[in-house]
Design a protein around this motif. Structure first.
Motif, PDB file in Angstrom:
ATOM      1  N   ARG A 175     -48.737  17.839  -4.755  1.00 45.75           N
ATOM      2  CA  ARG A 175     -47.620  18.781  -4.909  1.00 45.75           C
ATOM      3  C   ARG A 175     -48.175  20.214  -4.856  1.00 45.75           C
ATOM      4  NH1 ARG A 175     -42.415  17.906  -7.024  1.00 45.75           N
ATOM      5  NH2 ARG A 175     -41.273  19.831  -7.462  1.00 45.75           N
ATOM      6  N   VAL A 176     -48.367  20.716  -3.662  1.00 45.96           N
ATOM      7  CA  VAL A 176     -48.923  22.048  -3.471  1.00 45.96           C
ATOM      8  C   VAL A 176     -47.791  23.058  -3.377  1.00 45.96           C
ATOM      9  CG1 VAL A 176     -50.312  23.513  -1.976  1.00 45.96           C
ATOM     10  CG2 VAL A 176     -50.956  21.111  -2.339  1.00 45.96           C
ATOM     11  N   GLN A 177     -47.789  24.025  -4.292  1.00 48.01           N
ATOM     12  CA  GLN A 177     -46.764  25.080  -4.307  1.00 48.01           C
ATOM     13  C   GLN A 177     -47.365  26.282  -5.024  1.00 48.01           C
ATOM     14  OE1 GLN A 177     -43.525  22.934  -6.218  1.00 48.01           O
ATOM     15  NE2 GLN A 177     -44.495  23.004  -8.220  1.00 48.01           N
ATOM     16  N   ASP A 178     -47.530  27.369  -4.317  1.00 47.85           N
ATOM     17  CA  ASP A 178     -48.229  28.497  -4.922  1.00 47.85           C
ATOM     18  C   ASP A 178     -47.312  29.266  -5.866  1.00 47.85           C
ATOM     19  OD1 ASP A 178     -46.633  30.252  -3.346  1.00 47.85           O
ATOM     20  OD2 ASP A 178     -48.099  30.219  -1.732  1.00 47.85           O
ATOM     21  N   GLU A 179     -47.929  30.147  -6.633  1.00 51.03           N
ATOM     22  CA  GLU A 179     -47.197  30.880  -7.660  1.00 51.03           C
ATOM     23  C   GLU A 179     -46.109  31.764  -7.053  1.00 51.03           C
ATOM     24  OE1 GLU A 179     -48.167  33.551 -11.645  1.00 51.03           O
ATOM     25  OE2 GLU A 179     -49.784  32.910 -10.312  1.00 51.03           O
ATOM     26  N   GLU A 180     -46.380  32.322  -5.896  1.00 47.65           N
ATOM     27  CA  GLU A 180     -45.390  33.180  -5.242  1.00 47.65           C
ATOM     28  C   GLU A 180     -44.105  32.408  -4.956  1.00 47.65           C
ATOM     29  OE1 GLU A 180     -44.906  35.821  -1.122  1.00 47.65           O
ATOM     30  OE2 GLU A 180     -46.893  35.142  -1.785  1.00 47.65           O
ATOM     31  N   LEU A 181     -44.242  31.140  -4.583  1.00 48.47           N
ATOM     32  CA  LEU A 181     -43.078  30.307  -4.314  1.00 48.47           C
ATOM     33  C   LEU A 181     -42.257  30.098  -5.587  1.00 48.47           C
ATOM     34  CD1 LEU A 181     -41.472  28.415  -2.412  1.00 48.47           C
ATOM     35  CD2 LEU A 181     -43.057  26.601  -3.058  1.00 48.47           C
ATOM     36  N   ILE A 182     -42.936  29.860  -6.707  1.00 48.86           N
ATOM     37  CA  ILE A 182     -42.229  29.675  -7.973  1.00 48.86           C
ATOM     38  C   ILE A 182     -41.509  30.964  -8.366  1.00 48.86           C
ATOM     39  CG2 ILE A 182     -42.442  29.015 -10.391  1.00 48.86           C
ATOM     40  CD1 ILE A 182     -43.136  26.787  -8.404  1.00 48.86           C
ATOM     41  N   VAL A 183     -42.184  32.100  -8.229  1.00 48.88           N
ATOM     42  CA  VAL A 183     -41.580  33.390  -8.574  1.00 48.88           C
ATOM     43  C   VAL A 183     -40.333  33.629  -7.731  1.00 48.88           C
ATOM     44  CG1 VAL A 183     -41.914  35.892  -8.529  1.00 48.88           C
ATOM     45  CG2 VAL A 183     -43.745  34.401  -9.373  1.00 48.88           C
ATOM     46  N   ARG A 184     -40.432  33.356  -6.433  1.00 49.22           N
ATOM     47  CA  ARG A 184     -39.276  33.553  -5.541  1.00 49.22           C
ATOM     48  C   ARG A 184     -38.115  32.646  -5.950  1.00 49.22           C
ATOM     49  NH1 ARG A 184     -37.416  30.951  -0.969  1.00 49.22           N
ATOM     50  NH2 ARG A 184     -36.177  32.241   0.461  1.00 49.22           N
ATOM     51  N   THR A 185     -38.417  31.411  -6.312  1.00 50.92           N
ATOM     52  CA  THR A 185     -37.369  30.481  -6.717  1.00 50.92           C
ATOM     53  C   THR A 185     -36.687  30.931  -8.003  1.00 50.92           C
ATOM     54  OG1 THR A 185     -38.520  28.633  -5.663  1.00 50.92           O
ATOM     55  CG2 THR A 185     -36.879  28.081  -7.322  1.00 50.92           C
ATOM     56  N   VAL A 186     -37.484  31.398  -8.959  1.00 46.68           N
ATOM     57  CA  VAL A 186     -36.918  31.904 -10.205  1.00 46.68           C
ATOM     58  C   VAL A 186     -35.982  33.077  -9.923  1.00 46.68           C
ATOM     59  CG1 VAL A 186     -37.456  33.092 -12.373  1.00 46.68           C
ATOM     60  CG2 VAL A 186     -38.790  31.089 -11.669  1.00 46.68           C
ATOM     61  N   ASP A 187     -36.400  33.997  -9.075  1.00 46.43           N
ATOM     62  CA  ASP A 187     -35.569  35.151  -8.731  1.00 46.43           C
ATOM     63  C   ASP A 187     -34.257  34.720  -8.073  1.00 46.43           C
ATOM     64  OD1 ASP A 187     -37.447  36.861  -9.754  1.00 46.43           O
ATOM     65  OD2 ASP A 187     -38.336  37.376  -7.808  1.00 46.43           O
ATOM     66  N   LEU A 188     -34.341  33.752  -7.164  1.00 44.73           N
ATOM     67  CA  LEU A 188     -33.134  33.255  -6.503  1.00 44.73           C
ATOM     68  C   LEU A 188     -32.161  32.647  -7.511  1.00 44.73           C
ATOM     69  CD1 LEU A 188     -34.617  31.538  -3.303  1.00 44.73           C
ATOM     70  CD2 LEU A 188     -33.087  33.515  -3.340  1.00 44.73           C
ATOM     71  N   LEU A 189     -32.689  31.866  -8.435  1.00 44.26           N
ATOM     72  CA  LEU A 189     -31.821  31.181  -9.389  1.00 44.26           C
ATOM     73  C   LEU A 189     -31.207  32.155 -10.391  1.00 44.26           C
ATOM     74  CD1 LEU A 189     -33.931  27.960 -10.032  1.00 44.26           C
ATOM     75  CD2 LEU A 189     -31.822  28.170  -8.696  1.00 44.26           C
ATOM     76  N   ARG A 190     -31.990  33.100 -10.861  1.00 44.46           N
ATOM     77  CA  ARG A 190     -31.435  34.085 -11.794  1.00 44.46           C
ATOM     78  C   ARG A 190     -30.344  34.909 -11.111  1.00 44.46           C
ATOM     79  NH1 ARG A 190     -32.528  32.179 -16.769  1.00 44.46           N
ATOM     80  NH2 ARG A 190     -34.705  32.429 -17.421  1.00 44.46           N
ATOM     81  N   THR A 191     -30.576  35.288  -9.867  1.00 46.26           N
ATOM     82  CA  THR A 191     -29.576  36.056  -9.125  1.00 46.26           C
ATOM     83  C   THR A 191     -28.314  35.229  -8.893  1.00 46.26           C
ATOM     84  OG1 THR A 191     -31.313  37.318  -8.010  1.00 46.26           O
ATOM     85  CG2 THR A 191     -29.131  37.348  -6.995  1.00 46.26           C
ATOM     86  N   ALA A 192     -28.482  33.904  -8.749  1.00 48.75           N
ATOM     87  CA  ALA A 192     -27.338  33.014  -8.517  1.00 48.75           C
ATOM     88  C   ALA A 192     -26.541  32.743  -9.787  1.00 48.75           C
ATOM     89  CB  ALA A 192     -27.828  31.700  -7.919  1.00 48.75           C
ATOM     90  N   GLY A 193     -27.033  33.203 -10.935  1.00 52.35           N
ATOM     91  CA  GLY A 193     -26.273  33.048 -12.171  1.00 52.35           C
ATOM     92  C   GLY A 193     -26.770  31.966 -13.105  1.00 52.35           C
ATOM     93  N   VAL A 194     -27.946  31.413 -12.843  1.00 54.15           N
ATOM     94  CA  VAL A 194     -28.510  30.407 -13.751  1.00 54.15           C
ATOM     95  C   VAL A 194     -28.955  31.093 -15.039  1.00 54.15           C
ATOM     96  CG1 VAL A 194     -30.431  28.823 -14.115  1.00 54.15           C
ATOM     97  CG2 VAL A 194     -29.193  28.801 -11.945  1.00 54.15           C
ATOM     98  N   THR A 195     -28.388  30.666 -16.155  1.00 53.22           N
ATOM     99  CA  THR A 195     -28.674  31.307 -17.440  1.00 53.22           C
ATOM    100  C   THR A 195     -29.604  30.472 -18.318  1.00 53.22           C
ATOM    101  OG1 THR A 195     -26.659  30.324 -18.359  1.00 53.22           O
ATOM    102  CG2 THR A 195     -26.491  32.566 -17.467  1.00 53.22           C
ATOM    103  N   SER A 196     -29.780  29.196 -17.976  1.00 54.65           N
ATOM    104  CA  SER A 196     -30.711  28.339 -18.716  1.00 54.65           C
ATOM    105  C   SER A 196     -31.627  27.678 -17.701  1.00 54.65           C
ATOM    106  CB  SER A 196     -29.956  27.277 -19.519  1.00 54.65           C
ATOM    107  OG  SER A 196     -30.870  26.465 -20.239  1.00 54.65           O
ATOM    108  N   LEU A 197     -32.865  28.161 -17.652  1.00 53.24           N
ATOM    109  CA  LEU A 197     -33.832  27.698 -16.659  1.00 53.24           C
ATOM    110  C   LEU A 197     -34.968  26.968 -17.354  1.00 53.24           C
ATOM    111  CD1 LEU A 197     -34.808  27.662 -13.716  1.00 53.24           C
ATOM    112  CD2 LEU A 197     -35.914  29.872 -14.153  1.00 53.24           C
ATOM    113  N   ASN A 198     -35.225  25.738 -16.918  1.00 49.06           N
ATOM    114  CA  ASN A 198     -36.294  24.922 -17.478  1.00 49.06           C
ATOM    115  C   ASN A 198     -37.436  24.776 -16.486  1.00 49.06           C
ATOM    116  OD1 ASN A 198     -37.373  22.717 -19.391  1.00 49.06           O
ATOM    117  ND2 ASN A 198     -37.247  21.636 -17.433  1.00 49.06           N
ATOM    118  N   PHE A 199     -38.660  24.756 -17.014  1.00 48.79           N
ATOM    119  CA  PHE A 199     -39.845  24.400 -16.229  1.00 48.79           C
ATOM    120  C   PHE A 199     -40.349  23.048 -16.721  1.00 48.79           C
ATOM    121  CE2 PHE A 199     -41.841  28.762 -14.868  1.00 48.79           C
ATOM    122  CZ  PHE A 199     -40.694  29.050 -14.147  1.00 48.79           C
ATOM    123  N   ASP A 200     -40.504  22.104 -15.820  1.00 48.60           N
ATOM    124  CA  ASP A 200     -41.221  20.875 -16.131  1.00 48.60           C
ATOM    125  C   ASP A 200     -42.709  21.109 -15.879  1.00 48.60           C
ATOM    126  OD1 ASP A 200     -39.057  19.368 -16.893  1.00 48.60           O
ATOM    127  OD2 ASP A 200     -38.868  18.277 -15.010  1.00 48.60           O
TER     128      ASP A 200
END
Length: 437
Positions: A175-200
């Protein structure tokens, strides 16, 4: 730091997302699931299983497969739409759907338009009452189009499969995914209105050292997820063949796993997270899960710890499990057979178990211990488990005051093992469950 007692961790135990557990399921009659749905009243939650991912990770024990040909995915969606129609036609209109969770696999293995159509179909056919939507997501297939779909539906809760930021661990688990990808995903979700975000996140991975875990937790903290689930990797290649791709000789031993779990707990608590059990954490005061833990309303179901108090959870899709007051029922696991059954106009839950009064009593004790670290035992139950609890009592991991059993702070890591003492179905020699830590 938790005290380490390796002799108390040698027996594999269930995670107790239900009681009885899925390992105890037997054959159900064709009418059992239908009758349970028809009898549902009040608040109802729905879980929708998408058993596909763009690529399969070696560590994953979920019921999922690679998308491959799109026709395969479309055939599954057709079957899922048929099941939705069947269940909605049986469920009384007085039943109010208050929660909808999408899991997998990776729901974002679907095209965004297919996902929106799925939600539209459910909205049209079920009696929704201002439901809370949640979704599990693979950051590697997260797109701006998917974020737009999430925002348009109003999904407030999302869980990201981050697992680890350590590159060598990512390689080892596929499961290769760099930190930049995670940061971008977090930004997308927060902008989309996600108010409760979990990290596994995970410990006990191949090649993982304590420093790798601490670095991952610090990087995660910087991104300010509202929740963190810190799971121990369960290496069971005899049950999950894809795990044979993982080098078992590179796995941390039990003492190292215990140290990782304990250090992770301490670090996250120091960063302002409230512990939910010993492997879940939520931002104190800001997250519904933290509030549920604080006010004593925390529950446990097939999604893990939850603030969902609905008495009925209906699973949709292959392998999804439904929970009713008197019945646990699992849909057909094989996607091909699931499609065949739904094409015949049949519900597919052929396995499960009738829940009797004794099951409810044991299940309530287990849930109280895992969610609240204490349980009031019937006098007979307290006497019946006294010998089994002695190793935990002697080491100060639990206290028994009359019929009030409490797990001490030092005993938190042993919560599942302590709860397992009330499991009538447990076979001490069984290896079908994961490590206790």
């Amino acid at each position: 730091m938790w005290p380490y007692h390796p002799d108390l961790l040698t027996t594999a135990v269930p995670r107790y997302t239900s009681y009885p557990t899925a390992a105890d399921f037997g054959v159900l009659a064709d009418s059992d699931q239908r009758d349970a749905i028809a009898a549902a009243q009040g608040d109802v939650s729905l879980y929708v299983h998408i058993p596909f991912c763009e690529s399969i990770c070696y560590y994953c024990g979920c019921n999922t497969g690679a998308v491959g040909k799109r026709q395969r995915l479309q055939s599954y969606l057709d079957a899922l739409h048929r099941e939705i129609s069947m269940v909605a036609s049986i469920l009384p209109r007085t039943a109010r759907v208050r929660r909808v969770a999408f899991g997998g696999g990776s729901p974002n293995a679907l095209a965004p338009v297919d996902f929106v159509r799925l939600v539209d179909a459910m909205t049209a056919q079920f009696a929704f009452r201002d439901p809370v939507f949640s979704i599990e997501l693979d950051p590697r297939t997260m797109t701006a189009q998917w974020a737009k779909a999430i925002g348009s539906i109003g999904i407030a809760r999302a869980s990201l499969g981050v697992q680890t930021f350590a590159a060598h661990c990512q390689q080892a688990i596929g499961r290769v995914q760099d930190e930049e990808l995670i940061v971008r995903t977090v930004d997308l979700l927060r902008t989309a209105g996600v108010t409760s975000l979990n990290f596994d996140l995970m410990y006990g991975l191949p090649g993982q050292e304590l420093g790798d875990l601490c670095d991952t937790l610090e990087r995660a903290h910087v991104l300010l997820p509202d929740r963190i689930a810190l799971f121990g990797y369960a290496h069971v290649p005899h049950l999950v063949p894809r795990q044979r791709m993982i080098d078992a000789t590179a796995l941390p031993d039990q003492a190292e796993r215990f140290s990782m779990a304990a250090s992770g707990y301490d670090l996250l608590c120091a960063r302002g997270y409230l512990p939910i059990g010993f492997d879940h954490f939520a931002r104190a005061g800001s997250d519904p899960l933290a509030r549920a833990a604080a006010d004593g309303t925390l529950r446990r179901n097939f999604q893990g710890f939850t603030d969902d108090d609905a008495p009925v959870l209906i699973g949709l899709g292959s392998s999804a499990i439904s929970s009713f007051p008197d019945l646990l029922a699992q849909n057909e696991k094989n996607a091909g057979r699931y499609r065949m059954l739904t094409s015949q106009g049949r519900l597919s839950a052929g396995r499960g178990i009738r829940v009797n009064d004794r099951d409810r009593l044991c299940g309530s004790i287990i849930e109280d211990l895992l969610c609240r670290q204490q349980a009031v035992l019937p006098i007979a139950a307290a006497a019946g488990v006294a010998d089994a609890l002695q190793p935990f009592l002697a080491r100060g991991l639990v206290t028994l005051d009359g019929n009030l059993l409490s797990i001490t702070p030092e005993g938190l890591a042993y919560g599942r093992t302590i709860a397992a003492q009330f499991d009538d179905y447990r076979q001490p020699a069984s290896r079908q469950f994961s490590s206790a830590i």
